[in-house]
Design a protein around this motif. Structure first.
Motif, PDB file in Angstrom:
ATOM      1  N   ARG A  21       0.840  -1.206   0.000  1.00 49.75           N
ATOM      2  CA  ARG A  21       0.000   0.000   0.000  1.00 49.75           C
ATOM      3  C   ARG A  21       0.874   1.256   0.000  1.00 49.75           C
ATOM      4  NH1 ARG A  21      -5.365  -0.565   1.589  1.00 49.75           N
ATOM      5  NH2 ARG A  21      -5.325   1.523   2.490  1.00 49.75           N
ATOM      6  N   ASP A  23       0.371   4.733   0.807  1.00 56.11           N
ATOM      7  CA  ASP A  23      -0.565   5.647   1.451  1.00 56.11           C
ATOM      8  C   ASP A  23       0.173   6.483   2.501  1.00 56.11           C
ATOM      9  OD1 ASP A  23      -0.202   3.885   3.584  1.00 56.11           O
ATOM     10  OD2 ASP A  23      -2.167   2.946   3.361  1.00 56.11           O
ATOM     11  N   TYR A  53      -2.045  -0.435  -3.881  1.00 55.03           N
ATOM     12  CA  TYR A  53      -3.018   0.602  -3.548  1.00 55.03           C
ATOM     13  C   TYR A  53      -2.309   1.941  -3.562  1.00 55.03           C
ATOM     14  CZ  TYR A  53      -6.232   3.320  -0.604  1.00 55.03           C
ATOM     15  OH  TYR A  53      -7.082   4.278  -0.109  1.00 55.03           O
ATOM     16  N   ASP A  55      -3.338   6.178  -2.758  1.00 54.17           N
ATOM     17  CA  ASP A  55      -4.378   7.128  -2.374  1.00 54.17           C
ATOM     18  C   ASP A  55      -3.911   8.567  -2.585  1.00 54.17           C
ATOM     19  OD1 ASP A  55      -2.721   7.699  -0.229  1.00 54.17           O
ATOM     20  OD2 ASP A  55      -4.116   7.009   1.317  1.00 54.17           O
ATOM     21  N   SER A  56      -4.723   9.519  -2.137  1.00 53.78           N
ATOM     22  CA  SER A  56      -4.410  10.932  -2.378  1.00 53.78           C
ATOM     23  C   SER A  56      -3.122  11.358  -1.671  1.00 53.78           C
ATOM     24  CB  SER A  56      -5.576  11.821  -1.954  1.00 53.78           C
ATOM     25  OG  SER A  56      -5.839  11.661  -0.575  1.00 53.78           O
TER      26      SER A  56
END
Length: 101
Positions: A21, A23, A53, A55-56
């Motif tokens: 991930r 993030d 993954y 994300d922002s």
């Protein structure tokens, strides 16, 4: 989540590899990957083949790398993106800021 970096033998290119991930939890490790290099590379490669993954906050980290590398003059490639990661980058119009392969 694992982040590692490898400087090329000539010191011209830094490859940052993301596993898992990408993030907010990766923030410090990602910054360390490019800030703790003894020289200033001309090119940066972010290998996203293992990223599951994004994300922002990961997008924000990529923008911080871009600023660190020279802003509009930065030579940064995002490579080996899986379809989900590529979709997030595309929706965010990151192909205008980075070379995506």
């Amino acid at each position: 989540m694992t982040i590692s970096s490898q400087l090329s033998a000539d010191g011209q290119e830094l490859t940052i590899t993301i596993q898992g991930r990408f993030d907010f939890n990766a923030h410090q490790a990602f910054r360390d990957a490019y800030q703790r290099v003894d020289c200033t590379p001309k090119r940066y490669v972010v290998d996203l083949s293992g990223a599951t993954y994004l994300d922002s906050s990961a997008l924000g980290m990529l923008l911080l790398l871009r600023d660190h590398a020279g802003g509009d003059k930065a030579d940064i490639r995002l490579i080996k993106c899986n379809p989900d990661v590529r979709k997030v980058l595309s929706v965010s119009n990151f192909e205008q800021l980075f070379a995506i392969a």
